[in-house]
Design a protein around this motif. Structure first.
Motif, PDB file in Angstrom:
ATOM      1  N   GLY A 210      13.282 -14.725 -11.737  1.00  0.00           N
ATOM      2  CA  GLY A 210      14.147 -16.017 -12.134  1.00  0.00           C
ATOM      3  C   GLY A 210      15.608 -15.911 -11.484  1.00  0.00           C
ATOM      4  N   LEU A 211      15.546 -15.670 -10.285  1.00  0.00           N
ATOM      5  CA  LEU A 211      16.564 -15.728  -9.591  1.00  0.00           C
ATOM      6  C   LEU A 211      17.053 -16.935  -9.452  1.00  0.00           C
ATOM      7  N   ARG A 226      21.865 -18.377   8.806  1.00  0.00           N
ATOM      8  CA  ARG A 226      22.422 -19.126   7.554  1.00  0.00           C
ATOM      9  C   ARG A 226      21.375 -20.423   7.475  1.00  0.00           C
ATOM     10  N   ALA A 227      20.966 -20.892   8.560  1.00  0.00           N
ATOM     11  CA  ALA A 227      19.956 -22.182   8.573  1.00  0.00           C
ATOM     12  C   ALA A 227      18.743 -21.735   7.791  1.00  0.00           C
ATOM     13  N   GLN A 228      18.232 -20.691   8.184  1.00  0.00           N
ATOM     14  CA  GLN A 228      16.973 -19.909   7.648  1.00  0.00           C
ATOM     15  C   GLN A 228      17.173 -19.901   6.282  1.00  0.00           C
ATOM     16  N   LEU A 229      18.318 -19.384   5.768  1.00  0.00           N
ATOM     17  CA  LEU A 229      18.642 -19.160   4.052  1.00  0.00           C
ATOM     18  C   LEU A 229      18.694 -20.320   3.568  1.00  0.00           C
ATOM     19  N   LYS A 237      14.463 -24.274  -4.684  1.00  0.00           N
ATOM     20  CA  LYS A 237      15.422 -24.702  -5.581  1.00  0.00           C
ATOM     21  C   LYS A 237      16.338 -23.888  -5.916  1.00  0.00           C
ATOM     22  N   LEU A 238      16.910 -23.072  -5.163  1.00  0.00           N
ATOM     23  CA  LEU A 238      18.014 -22.162  -5.369  1.00  0.00           C
ATOM     24  C   LEU A 238      19.453 -22.734  -5.130  1.00  0.00           C
ATOM     25  N   ASP A 264      31.963 -27.597  -0.801  1.00  0.00           N
ATOM     26  CA  ASP A 264      32.398 -28.558  -2.100  1.00  0.00           C
ATOM     27  C   ASP A 264      31.007 -28.676  -2.922  1.00  0.00           C
ATOM     28  N   THR A 265      29.817 -29.393  -2.022  1.00  0.00           N
ATOM     29  CA  THR A 265      28.628 -29.726  -2.895  1.00  0.00           C
ATOM     30  C   THR A 265      27.872 -28.315  -3.476  1.00  0.00           C
ATOM     31  N   ALA A 266      28.161 -27.366  -2.658  1.00  0.00           N
ATOM     32  CA  ALA A 266      27.439 -26.158  -3.136  1.00  0.00           C
ATOM     33  C   ALA A 266      28.199 -25.551  -4.708  1.00  0.00           C
TER      34      ALA A 266
END
Length: 303
Positions: A210-211, A226-229, A237-238, A264-266
Motif C-alpha cells: 500500500g505504498l 530522477r526521470a526513472q523514478l 500512480k504514486l 508545486d504540482t507534487a
C-alpha cells in the motif's frame, strides 16, 4: 507552493535545533518544510508552533527505519501528516532500541581502537534521541583523530568493506509492518531516497503493502535516476516528493535547506491526497451499499 520535505534536527542526526532549522528555511525563502527525524516524532508539535510564528508551514513527518526481510536491505520510509502520531510511538521505540543496541556494539569496538571514552561520544550526541555514526565521528574529530565527519576514516569504519570496519547494522521492523503502522496512524507512506540503499527491488512488495509515494527529488539521485523514478511513480500512480535530506554539519555533501524541493504540482497532490482518498472511500462504500441493496431487492423479487 514548493517545499523541502526531508529535513533533520538535533533530535536525530542533524546538527541544528528545530528553531534554527526553521529560521534557516525562512531566510532561504522556503515556504514549507517537513521535519523528518529518524524514528522520532518529538519535533512535530514544537515545529508546527515555531513554523507558524516564522511564517513557514511545517508538515508533520518522520523517517521510519525498516528492513526488507526478503532482500535483507535497510529501507527508509517517510511518513507525512499522520492523524494519530501516538500510534507510531511503539514502532519508533522498537527501532530506537535496535539502533541503540547497534551503536553500543560499535562504540565498544571504537574505544578499543582509539583512546576516547564512550561517555565523550555520548556527550557529542547530546540532544539526540540516539547515538549515530556521525556522533562517533565528531568525537574522533574533537580528539584529533579525524579532520572531517565524512571521509576516508568514515568509510574505513562504517562500510562493510572498510579496513577498520566496526559497522553493525540494526535489525528493524519489516517493511510491511512499517507501511501498515503508517496507515493505521492515518499517515502517508513514501519510500525515501531509493538509490541510497538500492531499494528499487523492494518497490513491488512495497506497492503491494500500500505504498503511497516515492521520493523522486533527492541529492543522491542524478537527472537520469530522477526521470526513472518519475516514470515508476506515474506507472504505479504514486505520489512524488522531494527534499534536501538536510543534516547541517553532518551532511556528507554540501547541501542546504531548499537546494532540493518538491515542485508545486507534487506538493498540491500530497497535501490533497488524504482528502481525495477519503472521497474515494466514501464513493466505494456508497457503491457497495447500492450493490448490496440491489442484490437484496432482486433476491426478494425472486422469492
Amino acid at each position: 507552493m514548493q517545499g523541502d520535505l526531508h529535513c533533520h534536527t538535533k533530535l536525530s542526526d542533524g546538527s541544528l535545533g528545530i528553531e534554527d532549522l526553521i529560521t534557516l528555511a525562512k531566510k532561504r525563502g522556503v515556504e514549507a518544510i517537513a521535519i523528518t527525524d529518524h524514528d522520532c516524532l518529538a519535533a512535530t508539535v514544537r515545529g508546527k508552533i515555531i513554523g507558524q510564528r516564522a511564517g513557514v508551514q511545517v508538515i508533520p513527518g518522520v523517517e521510519l527505519s525498516a528492513t526488507d526481510k526478503e532482500t535483507g536491505k535497510t529501507v527508509h520510509l517517510l511518513c507525512y501528516s499522520c492523524d494519530y502520531p501516538d500510534r507510531l510511538e511503539g514502532l519508533c521505540h522498537r527501532n530506537s532500541l535496535a539502533r541503540k543496541k547497534a551503536a553500543h556494539y560499535m562504540m565498544l569496538q571504537l574505544v578499543r581502537k582509539y583512546p576516547i571514552a564512550a561517555e565523550f561520544i555520548a556527550k557529542c550526541a547530546t540532544g539526540s534521541t540516539n547515538i549515530f555514526k556521525v556522533h562517533m565521528m565528531q568525537a574522533l574529530m574533537e580528539c584529533g583523530f579525524a579532520q572531517q565527519i565524512h571521509g576516508d576514516l568514515y568509510d574505513e569504519l562504517f562500510t562493510k568493506e572498510g579496513s577498520k570496519s566496526i559497522l553493525v547494522t540494526p535489525k528493524f521492523s519489516d517493511i510491511e509492518e512499517v507501511v501498515t503502522a503508517i496507515h493505521d496512524a492515518g499517515g502517508i507512506a513514501v519510500l525515501a531516497h531509493p538509490f541510497v540503499y538500492d531499494n528499487l527491488d523492494s518497490l513491488p512488495r512495497l506497492i503491494e503493502c500500500g505504498l503511497d509515494g516515492i521520493e523522486v527529488w533527492h541529492p543522491s539521485a542524478n537527472d537520469e535516476q530522477r526521470a526513472q523514478l518519475q516514470k515508476l511513480a506515474q506507472k504505479h500512480k504514486l505520489l512524488m516528493t522531494g527534499g534536501s535530506d538536510f543534516h547541517g554539519l553532518y551532511n556528507n555533501y554540501p547541501v542546504s535547506i531548499g537546494d532540493v524541493l518538491t515542485p508545486d504540482t507534487a506538493m498540491d497532490k500530497l497535501l490533497g491526497y488524504k482528502a481525495k482518498q477519503k472521497r474515494l472511500l466514501k464513493k466505494q462504500q456508497k457503491l457497495a451499499a447500492e450493490a448490496a441493496a440491489l442484490a437484496a431487492a432482486q433476491e426478494k423479487s425472486i422469492g
